[in-house]
Design a protein around this motif. Structure first.
Motif, PDB file in Angstrom:
ATOM      1  N   SER A   1       0.836  -1.197   0.000  1.00 40.65           N
ATOM      2  CA  SER A   1       0.000   0.000   0.000  1.00 40.65           C
ATOM      3  C   SER A   1       0.871   1.247   0.000  1.00 40.65           C
ATOM      4  CB  SER A   1      -0.924  -0.006   1.222  1.00 40.65           C
ATOM      5  OG  SER A   1      -1.790   1.107   1.204  1.00 40.65           O
ATOM      6  N   PRO A   2       1.526   1.528  -1.125  1.00 37.15           N
ATOM      7  CA  PRO A   2       2.417   2.699  -1.181  1.00 37.15           C
ATOM      8  C   PRO A   2       1.635   4.008  -1.106  1.00 37.15           C
ATOM      9  CG  PRO A   2       2.132   1.759  -3.366  1.00 37.15           C
ATOM     10  CD  PRO A   2       1.469   0.810  -2.410  1.00 37.15           C
ATOM     11  N   THR A   3       2.207   4.982  -0.435  1.00 30.71           N
ATOM     12  CA  THR A   3       1.597   6.306  -0.362  1.00 30.71           C
ATOM     13  C   THR A   3       1.959   7.082  -1.618  1.00 30.71           C
ATOM     14  OG1 THR A   3       1.655   6.348   2.043  1.00 30.71           O
ATOM     15  CG2 THR A   3       1.523   8.472   0.921  1.00 30.71           C
ATOM     16  N   GLU A   4       0.965   7.442  -2.382  1.00 34.50           N
ATOM     17  CA  GLU A   4       1.189   8.123  -3.651  1.00 34.50           C
ATOM     18  C   GLU A   4       0.733   9.568  -3.644  1.00 34.50           C
ATOM     19  OE1 GLU A   4      -0.899   5.601  -6.350  1.00 34.50           O
ATOM     20  OE2 GLU A   4       0.624   4.025  -6.308  1.00 34.50           O
ATOM     21  N   LYS A   5       0.073   9.999  -2.545  1.00 33.75           N
ATOM     22  CA  LYS A   5      -0.419  11.369  -2.470  1.00 33.75           C
ATOM     23  C   LYS A   5      -0.301  11.871  -1.046  1.00 33.75           C
ATOM     24  CE  LYS A   5      -3.999  10.551  -5.991  1.00 33.75           C
ATOM     25  NZ  LYS A   5      -5.460  10.599  -6.270  1.00 33.75           N
ATOM     26  N   VAL A   6      -0.016  13.162  -0.910  1.00 35.99           N
ATOM     27  CA  VAL A   6      -0.014  13.810   0.403  1.00 35.99           C
ATOM     28  C   VAL A   6      -0.696  15.162   0.278  1.00 35.99           C
ATOM     29  CG1 VAL A   6       2.077  12.673   1.242  1.00 35.99           C
ATOM     30  CG2 VAL A   6       2.277  14.825  -0.004  1.00 35.99           C
ATOM     31  N   GLU A   7      -1.204  15.645   1.375  1.00 39.27           N
ATOM     32  CA  GLU A   7      -1.802  16.975   1.394  1.00 39.27           C
ATOM     33  C   GLU A   7      -0.851  17.926   2.104  1.00 39.27           C
ATOM     34  OE1 GLU A   7      -5.657  16.828   3.114  1.00 39.27           O
ATOM     35  OE2 GLU A   7      -6.621  16.072   1.302  1.00 39.27           O
ATOM     36  N   LEU A   8      -0.536  19.033   1.461  1.00 44.93           N
ATOM     37  CA  LEU A   8       0.378  20.029   2.014  1.00 44.93           C
ATOM     38  C   LEU A   8      -0.219  21.417   1.859  1.00 44.93           C
ATOM     39  CD1 LEU A   8       3.791  18.797   0.519  1.00 44.93           C
ATOM     40  CD2 LEU A   8       2.986  18.500   2.861  1.00 44.93           C
ATOM     41  N   GLN A   9       0.036  22.259   2.849  1.00 42.58           N
ATOM     42  CA  GLN A   9      -0.373  23.645   2.724  1.00 42.58           C
ATOM     43  C   GLN A   9       0.510  24.341   1.686  1.00 42.58           C
ATOM     44  OE1 GLN A   9      -2.881  25.127   4.006  1.00 42.58           O
ATOM     45  NE2 GLN A   9      -3.578  23.604   5.487  1.00 42.58           N
TER      46      GLN A   9
END
Length: 212
Positions: A43-51
Motif C-alpha cells: 500500500s504505497p503512499t502516492e499522495k499527500v496533502e500540504l499547505q
C-alpha cells in the motif's frame, strides 16, 4: 491502491486550503518536511496533502523496467526538492522510462524532475541527489535527510521548510561572506547544525547563563 495521507503538522490554524501533491508511476515518496512517509510494499503512499508554501520533499525512482528479454528492478538514490507547493493540486513527474538502459542514461546525465499542475502546465524542479555512505546508506531515510538538513542549516517552523543559511548568510559577487539576519535567526542556524552532544552542552550553558 492509491493511498492519501494528510500531514497534520503542516495544517495551520489560518484555514488555508491544502493542495494534493502526487507522485507519478514508479516515483516513491520517502520523506516530507523531515518526516518519513508511512508506506508499505502493498500500500504505497502516492499522495499527500500540504499547505501552499515552502516544503522539503524527498523521492526516488523505483520501478520495473525491460532489460532485454526480462524485466529488472531499478532504484535510484533519493532526490531532495526544496519546492514551493502551489495552492493547486500537482504531480511530481519524470519523462516516461520503459527500459533499463533508457533509465540509466536519463539519470546518468541528470534527471529531469518536474512539477505538473492540474491544468497541465509544468515547471522544472531543482534537486539535490543525496549521497549515502556504506551498504546501508539509504536504510534510514529520516536520518539521512536530517544529516543533510543539519549540514545545510535547514529546519522546519510551523510545518514549513526554512533555509536558515539563506536567511542569515549573504555572499557577494566577489565571494565575500557576510552574516546577516537578527540574533535569533543566527542562533537557530547554529543550533540546527549542532549534533546531540553539542545541543546538550548548549542547553547546559544557556541554563548557567540564565542563572547569572
Amino acid at each position: 491502491m492509491n493511498k492519501l495521507i494528510g500531514l497534520s503538522l503542516v495544517l495551520l490554524s489560518g484555514g488555508l486550503q491544502a493542495a494534493t501533491i502526487s507522485s507519478s508511476k514508479n516515483v516513491e515518496l520517502l520523506v516530507i518536511d523531515g518526516k518519513k512517509v508511512q508506506s508499505s510494499f502493498w500500500s504505497p503512499t502516492e499522495k499527500v496533502e500540504l499547505q501552499p508554501g515552502r516544503h522539503q520533499v524527498v523521492v526516488r525512482y523505483d520501478g520495473e523496467l525491460k532489460n532485454g528479454s526480462k524485466n529488472t528492478m531499478y532504484t535510484t538514490r533519493p532526490y531532495l526538492f526544496e519546492m514551493d507547493v502551489p495552492d493547486d493540486d500537482a504531480t511530481i513527474i519524470l519523462p516516461r522510462l520503459t527500459t533499463l538502459s533508457q533509465a540509466k542514461a536519463h539519470f546518468g546525465r541528470g534527471a529531469q524532475w518536474q512539477l505538473e499542475l492540474s491544468d497541465g502546465t509544468t515547471s522544472a524542479l531543482p534537486y539535490v541527489e543525496l549521497q549515502g555512505k556504506g551498504m546501508a546508506a539509504f536504510k534510514n531515510m529520516e536520518e539521512l535527510v536530517a544529516d543533510y538538513n543539519r549540514q545545510h542549516g535547514i529546519t522546519f517552523e510551523q510545518g514549513y521548510a526554512v533555509d536558515l543559511e539563506q536567511a542569515t548568510v549573504e555572499v557577494s559577487e566577489q565571494g565575500e561572506v557576510t552574516i546577516s539576519g537578527d540574533a535569533l535567526a543566527q542562533l537557530k542556524l547554529w543550533y540546527s547544525k549542532a549534533n546531540a552532544e553539542e545541543k546538550a552542552a548548549f542547553h547546559q550553558w544557556s541554563k548557567a547563563q540564565d542563572a547569572l
